[in-house]
Write a protein that holds these residues in place. Structure first.
Motif, short mmCIF file in Angstrom:
data_model
loop_
_atom_site.label_atom_id
_atom_site.label_comp_id
_atom_site.label_asym_id
_atom_site.label_seq_id
_atom_site.Cartn_x
_atom_site.Cartn_y
_atom_site.Cartn_z
N ALA A 116 33.72 43.82 36.73
CA ALA A 116 35.29 43.89 36.67
C ALA A 116 35.84 42.65 36.85
O ALA A 116 36.12 42.36 38.08
CB ALA A 116 35.88 45.10 37.60
N THR A 117 35.86 41.65 36.14
CA THR A 117 36.14 40.08 36.45
C THR A 117 37.57 40.07 37.10
O THR A 117 37.79 39.23 37.94
CB THR A 117 36.01 39.23 35.25
N ARG A 118 38.66 40.79 36.50
CA ARG A 118 39.98 40.73 37.17
C ARG A 118 39.83 41.11 38.78
O ARG A 118 40.51 40.59 39.33
CB ARG A 118 40.77 41.52 36.43
N TRP A 119 39.13 42.04 39.15
CA TRP A 119 39.04 42.49 40.54
C TRP A 119 38.50 41.49 41.62
O TRP A 119 38.96 41.29 42.52
CB TRP A 119 38.38 43.97 40.51
N TYR A 120 37.35 40.87 40.85
CA TYR A 120 36.62 39.82 41.60
C TYR A 120 37.70 38.69 41.51
O TYR A 120 37.86 38.11 43.07
CB TYR A 120 35.28 39.10 40.71
N LYS A 121 38.54 38.18 40.83
CA LYS A 121 39.27 37.27 41.10
C LYS A 121 40.45 37.50 41.93
O LYS A 121 40.81 36.81 42.85
CB LYS A 121 39.89 36.54 39.50
N TYR A 122 40.89 38.87 41.81
CA TYR A 122 41.87 39.13 42.75
C TYR A 122 41.31 39.30 44.14
O TYR A 122 41.94 38.80 45.21
CB TYR A 122 42.25 40.56 42.51
N ALA A 123 40.17 39.80 44.31
CA ALA A 123 39.56 39.68 45.73
C ALA A 123 39.37 38.19 46.40
O ALA A 123 40.08 37.89 47.54
CB ALA A 123 38.30 40.43 45.90
N ALA A 124 39.29 37.49 45.37
CA ALA A 124 39.10 35.68 45.86
C ALA A 124 40.48 35.40 46.24
O ALA A 124 40.43 34.73 47.35
CB ALA A 124 38.26 35.14 44.83
N PHE A 125 41.40 35.76 45.32
CA PHE A 125 42.84 35.30 45.66
C PHE A 125 43.12 35.60 47.11
O PHE A 125 43.82 34.83 47.70
CB PHE A 125 43.59 35.89 44.56
N VAL A 126 42.85 36.94 47.40
CA VAL A 126 43.44 37.47 48.80
C VAL A 126 42.61 36.84 49.73
O VAL A 126 43.46 36.57 50.85
CB VAL A 126 43.16 38.97 48.60
N ILE A 127 41.27 36.75 49.72
CA ILE A 127 40.63 36.18 50.85
C ILE A 127 41.14 34.53 51.11
O ILE A 127 41.32 34.25 52.06
CB ILE A 127 39.06 36.15 50.27
N ALA A 128 41.33 33.86 50.00
CA ALA A 128 41.89 32.43 49.85
C ALA A 128 43.31 32.60 50.59
O ALA A 128 43.54 31.71 51.35
CB ALA A 128 41.68 31.97 48.60
#
Length: 304
Positions: free
Chosen positions: A196-208
């Motif tokens: 689920a690439t969008r969720w992975y990018k969203y998680a990275a966005f929140v962590i960053a």
């Protein structure tokens, strides 16, 4: 193990620096560490997820304002960096879901718009942010009841920087980080594999965003003043420039780029009649043509 053995001497030198440096030099080094954590958090997006952002300073500023307000109104001895981290993560979670739905130039421009909206909000919300004057008069950070001096603030920032950097390093070396690199290189294939690439990018966005907020909290502790300029386009552009100069995808390389940016802006710039931005532009051009992988690429070339 090689990474830890190479980093240990650097940590020892950083820890001992205030013992040999003048107060002004120690303060400059403190600013480098604050900016380096911001840049390392941006590298998680740019170098690992392939999401170049021009609005990352928004979460840096949100964390700085949250830490300054918490210090002024609640306590000077509490876990202020954690408050800033939470504020940055919440702001990133609120805006990232829209941003990660786009790609390439569209993502770049959308993050720029988000950053400008947050900066404008800081300008107009005078009752909380102080408006264009900023949030000033932030009390000095205290540990054990005593306010920290210049060296104490430096060690405080260094400890928080190391915790943040190690957290980002662990994320980048985890299966989650490997998935981010796969999404960066070939997102359609990763979707075909069931990610689920969008969720992975969203998680990275929140962590960053959370780590950028933590860096903002350290900024409030160091300069005891937060202004709308701290979350504006200039700060975001300098952070992205530092990532490119240092080498995206290495974490430690962008930290070197952050140090170079602070040196040119705060040390060399005033000595050349304020032409620091021009010098940074020349450095950027040289890096693009001579070191396409940034400063981190030198180490890769030596290994090969």
């Amino acid at each position: 193990m090689k990474g830890w053995s190479a980093g240990a001497p650097a940590v020892v030198l950083l820890a001992a620096a205030p013992l040999f440096l003048a107060p002004y030099a120690t303060t400059t080094l403190t600013r480098m560490l604050v900016f380096a954590l911001l840049v390392a958090s941006l590298d998680l997006l740019v170098g690992f997820a392939g999401l170049p952002s021009l609005g990352h300073a928004a979460y840096f500023g949100v964390g700085a304002y949250a830490a300054a307000w918490f210090t002024k109104n609640v306590t000077t001895t509490g876990p202020v960096p954690l408050v800033a981290l939470a504020a940055g993560a919440v702001a990133a979670a609120a805006t990232g879901w829209v941003a990660v739905r786009t790609h390439g130039v569209f993502f770049l421009m959308l993050t720029l718009a988000i950053g400008e909206i947050v900066a404008q909000a800081a300008e107009t919300w005078e009752s909380v942010t102080g408006g264009s004057n900023g949030l000033y008069g932030v009390p000095a950070t205290r540990i054990g009841g005593a306010p920290l001096d210049v060296a104490g603030v430096y060690w405080y920032v260094l400890a928080a920087f190391l915790l943040g950097f190690v957290a980002l390093w662990l994320v980048s070396r985890s299966p989650f980080g490997a998935a981010l690199r796969g999404i960066r290189d070939n997102e359609p294939r990763m979707r075909a594999l069931g990610y689920a690439t969008r969720w992975y990018k969203y998680a990275a966005f929140v962590i960053a965003g959370g780590m950028a907020g933590m860096a903002g909290g350290l900024l409030a502790a160091q300069q005891r003043l937060v202004t709308p300029a701290d979350l504006g386009f200039t700060t975001a552009a300098l952070a992205l420039l530092a990532v490119i100069i240092g080498g995206a995808g290495s974490l430690w390389g962008p930290c070197l780029g952050a140090a170079l940016v602070i040196v040119v802006r705060d040390v060399v710039g005033p000595d050349i009649d304020g032409h620091g931005p021009l010098l940074l532009g020349l450095v950027f051009i040289l890096v693009v043509y001579l070191l396409p992988r940034g400063a981190a690429g030198i180490r890769v070339g030596v290994r090969r």
